[in-house]
Design an enzyme around this catalytic site. Structure first.
Site, mmCIF file in Angstrom:
data_model
loop_
_atom_site.group_PDB
_atom_site.id
_atom_site.type_symbol
_atom_site.label_atom_id
_atom_site.label_comp_id
_atom_site.label_asym_id
_atom_site.label_seq_id
_atom_site.Cartn_x
_atom_site.Cartn_y
_atom_site.Cartn_z
ATOM 1 N N GLU A 76 1.644 -12.851 3.915
ATOM 2 C CA GLU A 76 1.688 -11.436 4.298
ATOM 3 C C GLU A 76 3.112 -10.885 4.230
ATOM 4 O O GLU A 76 3.310 -9.707 3.965
ATOM 5 C CB GLU A 76 1.098 -11.240 5.699
ATOM 6 C CG GLU A 76 -0.409 -11.435 5.757
ATOM 7 C CD GLU A 76 -1.172 -10.507 4.819
ATOM 8 O OE1 GLU A 76 -0.664 -9.415 4.492
ATOM 9 O OE2 GLU A 76 -2.283 -10.890 4.391
ATOM 10 N N GLN A 102 5.085 -4.771 -0.237
ATOM 11 C CA GLN A 102 5.721 -4.190 -1.439
ATOM 12 C C GLN A 102 5.420 -4.979 -2.717
ATOM 13 O O GLN A 102 6.054 -4.742 -3.732
ATOM 14 C CB GLN A 102 7.256 -4.099 -1.308
ATOM 15 C CG GLN A 102 7.760 -3.625 0.017
ATOM 16 C CD GLN A 102 7.707 -2.132 0.165
ATOM 17 O OE1 GLN A 102 7.423 -1.415 -0.774
ATOM 18 N NE2 GLN A 102 7.954 -1.646 1.357
ATOM 19 N N THR A 103 4.525 -5.942 -2.676
ATOM 20 C CA THR A 103 4.266 -6.759 -3.863
ATOM 21 C C THR A 103 2.762 -6.934 -4.051
ATOM 22 O O THR A 103 2.042 -7.156 -3.077
ATOM 23 C CB THR A 103 4.917 -8.159 -3.692
ATOM 24 O OG1 THR A 103 6.302 -7.982 -3.396
ATOM 25 C CG2 THR A 103 4.790 -8.995 -4.945
ATOM 26 N N GLY A 150 12.020 -9.714 -5.164
ATOM 27 C CA GLY A 150 12.646 -8.487 -4.666
ATOM 28 C C GLY A 150 12.545 -8.358 -3.151
ATOM 29 O O GLY A 150 11.972 -9.196 -2.471
ATOM 30 N N TYR A 151 13.136 -7.295 -2.626
ATOM 31 C CA TYR A 151 13.120 -7.029 -1.183
ATOM 32 C C TYR A 151 13.512 -8.293 -0.414
ATOM 33 O O TYR A 151 12.737 -8.848 0.365
ATOM 34 C CB TYR A 151 11.748 -6.508 -0.734
ATOM 35 C CG TYR A 151 11.361 -5.236 -1.418
ATOM 36 C CD1 TYR A 151 11.836 -4.009 -0.964
ATOM 37 C CD2 TYR A 151 10.543 -5.245 -2.544
ATOM 38 C CE1 TYR A 151 11.508 -2.835 -1.598
ATOM 39 C CE2 TYR A 151 10.219 -4.078 -3.200
ATOM 40 C CZ TYR A 151 10.701 -2.872 -2.725
ATOM 41 O OH TYR A 151 10.369 -1.716 -3.366
ATOM 42 N N TYR A 199 2.280 -4.465 11.129
ATOM 43 C CA TYR A 199 1.330 -4.868 10.091
ATOM 44 C C TYR A 199 1.240 -6.401 9.997
ATOM 45 O O TYR A 199 0.151 -6.975 10.059
ATOM 46 C CB TYR A 199 1.745 -4.285 8.732
ATOM 47 C CG TYR A 199 0.992 -4.936 7.608
ATOM 48 C CD1 TYR A 199 -0.315 -4.555 7.334
ATOM 49 C CD2 TYR A 199 1.552 -5.982 6.875
ATOM 50 C CE1 TYR A 199 -1.043 -5.188 6.345
ATOM 51 C CE2 TYR A 199 0.836 -6.623 5.887
ATOM 52 C CZ TYR A 199 -0.454 -6.220 5.625
ATOM 53 O OH TYR A 199 -1.178 -6.862 4.665
ATOM 54 N N ASP A 256 -1.940 -1.106 6.638
ATOM 55 C CA ASP A 256 -0.920 -0.857 5.611
ATOM 56 C C ASP A 256 -1.353 0.353 4.776
ATOM 57 O O ASP A 256 -2.326 1.043 5.109
ATOM 58 C CB ASP A 256 -0.712 -2.101 4.740
ATOM 59 C CG ASP A 256 -1.937 -2.436 3.906
ATOM 60 O OD1 ASP A 256 -2.989 -1.784 4.091
ATOM 61 O OD2 ASP A 256 -1.842 -3.329 3.051
ATOM 62 N N GLU A 263 -9.274 -8.677 6.090
ATOM 63 C CA GLU A 263 -9.214 -9.050 4.678
ATOM 64 C C GLU A 263 -10.102 -8.137 3.829
ATOM 65 O O GLU A 263 -9.758 -7.804 2.686
ATOM 66 C CB GLU A 263 -9.592 -10.526 4.494
ATOM 67 C CG GLU A 263 -8.521 -11.435 5.076
ATOM 68 C CD GLU A 263 -8.676 -12.897 4.686
ATOM 69 O OE1 GLU A 263 -7.655 -13.555 4.445
ATOM 70 O OE2 GLU A 263 -9.834 -13.395 4.646
ATOM 71 N N CYS A 317 -10.683 0.887 -3.842
ATOM 72 C CA CYS A 317 -10.212 2.205 -3.393
ATOM 73 C C CYS A 317 -8.717 2.298 -3.704
ATOM 74 O O CYS A 317 -7.878 2.472 -2.830
ATOM 75 C CB CYS A 317 -10.492 2.384 -1.906
ATOM 76 S SG CYS A 317 -10.390 4.109 -1.399
ATOM 77 N N CYS A 328 -18.019 0.866 -5.415
ATOM 78 C CA CYS A 328 -17.563 0.754 -4.022
ATOM 79 C C CYS A 328 -18.731 0.392 -3.096
ATOM 80 O O CYS A 328 -19.763 1.073 -3.094
ATOM 81 C CB CYS A 328 -16.938 2.072 -3.574
ATOM 82 S SG CYS A 328 -16.404 2.014 -1.845
ATOM 83 N N CYS A 360 -18.772 7.442 2.479
ATOM 84 C CA CYS A 360 -17.474 8.040 2.182
ATOM 85 C C CYS A 360 -17.595 9.560 2.028
ATOM 86 O O CYS A 360 -18.252 10.056 1.110
ATOM 87 C CB CYS A 360 -16.918 7.416 0.895
ATOM 88 S SG CYS A 360 -15.336 8.113 0.414
HETATM 89 FE FE1 SF4 Z 1 -12.627 4.832 -1.842
HETATM 90 FE FE2 SF4 Z 1 -14.613 6.391 -1.058
HETATM 91 FE FE3 SF4 Z 1 -14.335 5.863 -3.632
HETATM 92 FE FE4 SF4 Z 1 -15.094 3.945 -1.940
HETATM 93 S S1 SF4 Z 1 -16.209 5.800 -2.474
HETATM 94 S S2 SF4 Z 1 -13.562 3.762 -3.571
HETATM 95 S S3 SF4 Z 1 -13.941 4.464 -0.113
HETATM 96 S S4 SF4 Z 1 -12.904 6.991 -2.351
#
Ligand code: SF4
Length: 328
Positions: free
Chosen positions: A36, A41-42, A80-81, A119, A137, A173, A183, A193, A199
């Site tokens: 983590e 940043q990676t 980096g970082y 985080y 994050d 996770e 997303c 998705c 959503c």
């Molecule tokens: Fe993201 Fe909504 Fe698209 Fe799923 S449906 S990938 S949560 S924008």
């Protein structure tokens, strides 16, 4: 929603070496802390080979704590970082001094370790110890913003609520993986998705509006005259940086710094090449020249190196390293 999300993660989540079931038996909290820290940043794919080399050399937190900073930085070189590496090293020492070598299992004690923010502490607490501590994050914020069409809101409270419905490890996770694989910033893969039916942005066809884009401040550009200085014994002059940026990493020195450190510099008229390196806030525009130097006494923080192996050389120096030591 949580069931669809975690089912998807268990089915399609990447088999990363530090995840449960894919890591060797051993100090799992330590593996999570390392991965983590590297993940900030990676991208996950990019860090996997670094993680493998790091864990092979430092298989447990005590080995890391006992190592010298130069070796830790050398294994981090390219990621980096580098303040992350320095802090991880300090955190390993703090774990050994304060907690007998066992990564602590409370959010407060994790937060008290050097470089461990909300985080990372949440990620270790939830993934390694199963505690209901969210790890929020940019990925998780983006998912939340689209699910609820909201750029405000208490993302932590929402994630904590999900942890009442599924194991905290799975929640953390799954959310991270959804943000990393589906997303994504743009374009998200809404057609694949697992939570699209929950959503709001998707149902109202306003995915592109969330999260709201903030203009980024422009990066400062720095022109650097890099000197590739070789001696008669085929060694090259390196400087250990004392600045905050890339602190303690080795660089091919810039002319201005050589002069400030008491060297007389004679550089070739024609450049060897140019390269740029982009940091978070700065861009280095580098032009390299072959050069010769003389000095009455060798100042501190300089080294005549035969090769670069084992030295912490940042990515910004790669172009010149390739130029000089192809194959190393
Ligand atoms: Fe993201 Fe909504 Fe698209 Fe799923 S449906 S990938 S949560 S924008």
């Amino acid at each position: 929603m949580i069931e669809a999300l975690t089912d998807w993660f268990l089915r399609e989540g990447r088999a990363l070496p530090f995840r449960a079931g894919h890591s060797a038996d051993g100090d799992r909290p330590y593996y999570v802390l390392v991965s983590e820290t590297m993940a900030q940043q990676t991208r996950m794919e990019a860090l996997v080979p670094y993680y493998g080399r790091f864990i092979a050399r430092f298989p447990d937190i005590r080995t890391l704590a006992d190592a010298g900073e130069a070796e830790v930085l050398a294994l981090w070189a390219g990621l980096g970082y580098y303040s992350r590496a320095r802090n991880l090293h300090k955190a390993a020492r703090a774990v050994c001094e304060r907690h007998g070598g066992a990564v602590p299992d409370s959010l407060e004690a994790l937060r008290a370790l050097p470089g461990v923010g909300a985080y990372t502490a949440g990620a270790v607490a939830s993934i390694a110890f199963g505690l209901p501590c969210p790890a929020v994050d940019g990925n998780v914020r983006r998912v939340y913003a689209r699910l609820f069409m909201s750029d405000g809101g208490d993302v932590s409270a929402w994630a904590r609520g999900l942890m009442d419905q599924a194991p905290p490890r799975l929640v953390t996770e799954s959310l991270m993986e959804l943000g990393a694989l589906i997303c994504t910033p743009s374009p998200p893969k809404c057609g694949r998705c697992p939570v699209s039916e929950h959503c709001r942005a998707f149902s109202e066809d306003r995915v592109a509006d969330f999260p709201a884009r903030r203009p980024k401040p422009p990066k400062r550009e720095e022109n650097r005259t890099v000197c590739i200085v070789r001696d008669g014994e085929d060694r090259v002059l390196l400087r250990r940086r004392t600045e905050r940026l890339l602190h303690n990493m080795w660089e091919f020195p810039v002319e201005e710094q050589l002069l400030a450190d008491g060297f007389a510099v004679r550089r070739d008229p024609a450049p060897l090449g140019t390269a740029s390196h982009v940091f978070t806030h700065i861009i280095w525009r580098m032009t390299a020249y072959g050069a010769r130097v003389t000095t009455d006494k060798q100042p501190e923080n300089y080294l005549w190196a035969k090769g670069l192996r084992g030295l912490a050389l940042p990515s910004a120096m790669r172009a010149w390293a390739r130029l000089l030591f192809a194959g190393e």
